[in-house]
Design an enzyme around this catalytic site. Structure first.
Site, PDB file in Angstrom:
ATOM      1  N   GLU A  80      -6.188 -10.823  -0.861  1.00 34.94           N
ATOM      2  CA  GLU A  80      -7.013 -10.547   0.331  1.00 34.94           C
ATOM      3  C   GLU A  80      -8.484 -10.481  -0.059  1.00 34.94           C
ATOM      4  O   GLU A  80      -9.226  -9.586   0.365  1.00 34.94           O
ATOM      5  CB  GLU A  80      -6.579  -9.228   0.981  1.00 34.94           C
ATOM      6  CG  GLU A  80      -5.102  -9.185   1.326  1.00 34.94           C
ATOM      7  CD  GLU A  80      -4.691  -7.924   2.084  1.00 34.94           C
ATOM      8  OE1 GLU A  80      -5.561  -7.202   2.590  1.00 34.94           O
ATOM      9  OE2 GLU A  80      -3.479  -7.677   2.160  1.00 34.94           O
ATOM     10  N   GLU A  85       0.791  -1.244   0.000  1.00 34.85           N
ATOM     11  CA  GLU A  85       0.000   0.000   0.000  1.00 34.85           C
ATOM     12  C   GLU A  85       0.823   1.294   0.000  1.00 34.85           C
ATOM     13  O   GLU A  85       0.537   2.217   0.763  1.00 34.85           O
ATOM     14  CB  GLU A  85      -0.927   0.002   1.229  1.00 34.85           C
ATOM     15  CG  GLU A  85      -1.826  -1.207   1.292  1.00 34.85           C
ATOM     16  CD  GLU A  85      -2.712  -1.244   2.528  1.00 34.85           C
ATOM     17  OE1 GLU A  85      -2.505  -0.420   3.431  1.00 34.85           O
ATOM     18  OE2 GLU A  85      -3.602  -2.112   2.588  1.00 34.85           O
TER      19      GLU A  85
HETATM   20  C1  GLA Z   1      -5.116  -4.449   4.354  1.00 41.74           C
HETATM   21  C2  GLA Z   1      -3.837  -5.128   4.798  1.00 41.74           C
HETATM   22  C3  GLA Z   1      -4.119  -6.383   5.553  1.00 41.74           C
HETATM   23  C4  GLA Z   1      -5.238  -6.224   6.547  1.00 41.74           C
HETATM   24  C5  GLA Z   1      -6.456  -5.692   5.869  1.00 41.74           C
HETATM   25  C6  GLA Z   1      -7.602  -5.459   6.838  1.00 41.74           C
HETATM   26  O1  GLA Z   1      -5.657  -4.932   3.240  1.00 41.74           O
HETATM   27  O2  GLA Z   1      -2.962  -5.443   3.746  1.00 41.74           O
HETATM   28  O3  GLA Z   1      -2.955  -6.762   6.217  1.00 41.74           O
HETATM   29  O4  GLA Z   1      -4.837  -5.371   7.571  1.00 41.74           O
HETATM   30  O5  GLA Z   1      -6.124  -4.436   5.309  1.00 41.74           O
HETATM   31  O6  GLA Z   1      -7.746  -6.431   7.769  1.00 41.74           O
END
Ligand code: GLA
Length: 639
Positions: free
Chosen positions: A468, A346
């Site tokens: 994710e 990020e």
């Molecule tokens: C982001 C992060 C993860 C996690 C999610 C929310 O996507 O990369 O590690 O913290 O947020 O749980």
């Protein structure tokens, strides 16, 4: 290129979510009425008090520095005359704590219930804490509420594994007196996973790994382990390998060498031991990130009030930190396959610019201390350089981000990836894929927008992983679950279409009730481990072969179902014999399969419900009854 298999979109399965009630904020799973009924019937009460005996000895304050004084009080009570009063609190974390690990078993789930109130209008949080194998404490907020009156915290799910200690639930918030009444800890009924549904990792074995992220607490119940073992061949640690979990501040301060941040895997061991014992490949998450990275990591002598260090110092810290992480993993877990690792997470805004420089605590978590020290995003290249230098050969190095389909961010990621690729430093792009189905046709991102991103990243000549995945819905209505099923079905069509460039699809969490977005039902399994319509939408129509089982997997045995007695079917699917085939029949059949001793069905009901042509009543029958109830299929199609 592999063939694109066309899956049947689910046209209206009953939301198995009938088993789900609204979830609370935070991590806790909330038990459903059916499960609570089962728990109550089984009466496995571990501890219960209304404080009428004025005994508060099962509660304690939270350590020596906690000023709380505990007593039985008649100031307020929801039942009888007494409640527990926690007075003398001077910090919001002060409060009454109840120890679980001397009364409860590891690997078992429990529900905590309590009525709570403050002296005046207060916000009260019920939290959970445990210490890991190194004695480091961890805290999880289970739920909270604000009121000037009694609040009821009901059915908060807690569990812990056998390698943690000092496990407590506690009540905190504000500094006024806190009152507790009608407190209980009840053992939750064991819910087996659905063994006879397809295994996601087998269904997609020809295409990509299927994985999940999990946390130490989520993984504690045996059924969660079984769910992961059945469906996943990739595991991500939800929090336990993040910088704040592994950089060992005390040890580094003790060493006096702040250029060499020491690391400690104690937070990660429960999950890594599970991965090791079951040979599950691991996605490492994450080395360099602006969030969940303490500000003191960037300060002189790791001090909260220290000056920000120079770029040169931070480079030394970064190199040694990355080196130490890979060395610790290699030393403690040489047999675990860390097949991918998120090196940077990020770093780009949606507009494609670096984040604002700043500390985590100021103006939310959007600012980056990395940018504060480096002045720009140049730390990314160094992070990949060091990761390449120290990562084991088989570990693919990833850049990972959310909103990865926004044009500005996509352009920045593409530029960065091309540059790093030229230097041989990057292997893949992680598309987090925290998505939102919304209502009707306005899902965000749209499938077209998402495909555009997928096409862009897969054409870079790098590996792509969906890292994710979760797709929220607005409520647990049948329409929302259907929209979610259709959206996921479309996504998986895309994943199969681009499968020669995608090596893993990983969900962020195992079940809706323990998801970080639990109030929006984003995952494939309900809190009771049953598969949701979106699960069926991604497996239906795909041909696959289950590999031969090489070693027995420890799973909770599925309930035994009687074979069909020699009665005739009166009405197909009518499990409760009320003359109709409707949603109630699905519910009763599912409850019966989960816990036949708590939910009986008559012999005639079993005959009526045994519609799928399988031997005895099983999950296939509940699916068929759903389809009958929703008129997706007719009786003659089943006969
Ligand atoms: C982001 C992060 C993860 C996690 C999610 C929310 O996507 O990369 O590690 O913290 O947020 O749980």
């Amino acid at each position: 290129m592999k063939n694109l298999l066309v899956k049947k979109a689910v046209t209206g399965f009953l939301a198995a979510s009938m088993f789900c009630t609204a979830s609370v904020s935070g991590f806790a799973g909330v038990a459903t009425p059916e499960l609570m009924k089962a728990a109550a019937e089984e009466q496995k009460v571990i501890y219960s008090t209304d404080f009428e005996d004025q005994d508060v000895s099962a509660f304690d304050k939270r350590g020596e520095n906690d000023t709380t004084v505990l007593s039985a009080s008649t100031d307020y009570a929801t039942s009888g005359e007494y409640s527990l009063c926690a007075s003398g609190r001077t910090e919001s974390w002060n409060g009454p704590a109840f120890r679980l690990d001397d009364k409860c078993e590891p690997g078992t789930e429990y529900y905590v219930n309590a009525k709570v109130r403050g002296k005046y209008y207060s916000q009260i949080t019920c939290s959970y804490q445990y210490s890991d194998s190194s004695g480091d404490p961890h805290y999880v907020n289970l739920t909270n509420g604000s009121s000037g009156d009694w609040l009821e915290f009901k059915n908060l799910k807690v569990s812990f594994s056998d390698d943690v200690k000092d496990v407590f639930v506690y009540f905190e918030g504000g500094s006024d007196d806190i009152y507790i009444d009608d407190f209980s800890v009840v053992e939750a009924p064991v819910i087996p996973i659905e063994e006879d549904i397809p295994s996601l990792k087998n269904v997609y074995a020809d295409y990509f790994k299927v994985g999940t992220a999990t946390t130490t607490m989520e993984l504690a119940p045996k059924s969660t382990k079984n769910l992961i073992l059945k469906h996943c061949n990739s595991l991500t640690l939800g929090n336990e390998l993040k910088p704040d979990a592994i950089i060992d501040r005390e040890a580094t301060i003790e060493s006096g060498d702040f250029d060499n941040p020491l690391v400690n895997l104690s937070s990660a061991r429960t999950i890594l031991n599970f991965a090791k014992a079951n040979n599950i490949p691991v996605r490492g998450h994450v080395l360099v990130w602006h969030s969940q990275t303490p500000d003191w990591f960037f300060k002189e002598e790791f001090s909260d009030d220290g000056e920000w260090v120079s770029k040169d110092t931070m480079l030394k810290r970064m190199e040694n930190y990355i080196k130490n992480v890979f060395a610790a993993l290699e030393e403690e877990y040489p047999t675990v396959d860390f097949y991918a690792y998120d090196v940077v997470n990020e770093a780009w805004t949606d507009q494609g610019t670096p984040r604002q420089p700043g500390q985590q605590g100021s103006s939310g978590s959007e600012q980056s201390a990395w940018v504060k020290v480096f002045g720009d995003n140049s730390f990314i290249d160094y992070a990949f350089e060091y990761a390449r230098k120290y990562a084991p050969e088989g570990t693919k190095l990833f850049y990972n981000d959310y909103n990865e389909y926004m044009t500005g961010k996509m352009d920045a990621i593409v530029d960065m990836a091309n540059r790093l690729k030229e230097k041989g430093l990057i292997d893949g792009i992680g598309m987090q894929s925290h998505l939102d189905v919304r209502q009707g046709n306005d899902a965000f991102p749209s499938i077209q927008m998402y495909e555009n991103a997928l096409k862009t990243y897969t054409s870079l000549g790098l590996d792509v992983q969906i890292t994710e995945l979760d797709a929220t819905i607005q409520n647990n209505s049948e329409a929302s679950f259907k929209a979610q099923a259709d959206y996921y079905s479309d996504l998986f069509d895309l994943y199969v279409k681009y499968a020669d460039k995608i090596s893993a699809v990983v969900f962020w969490g195992t079940k809706d009730d323990t998801s970080w977005r639990s109030t929006q039902y984003p995952l494939f399994f309900n809190g009771d481990y049953t598969a949701k319509p979106c699960f069926y939408s991604i497996v239906d129509g795909i041909e696959y072969v289950d590999p031969p089982v090489t070693e027995p997997i420890t799973t909770t045995p599925a309930p035994t179902t009687p074979t069909k007695p020699s009665l005739e079917v009166v009405k197909m699917g009518d499990a409760n014999c009320d003359g109709e085939t409707d949603i109630a029949d699905v519910v009763i059949a599912k409850c019966y399969l989960i816990n036949p001793s708590a939910y009986s069905i008559t012999e005639q009901g079993i005959v009526n419900a045994d519609v799928a042509g399988t031997q005895g009543l099983d999950v296939q029958d509940t699916i068929a009854i759903q389809k009958l109830a929703l008129k997706i299929i007719s009786e003659s199609e089943l006969a």
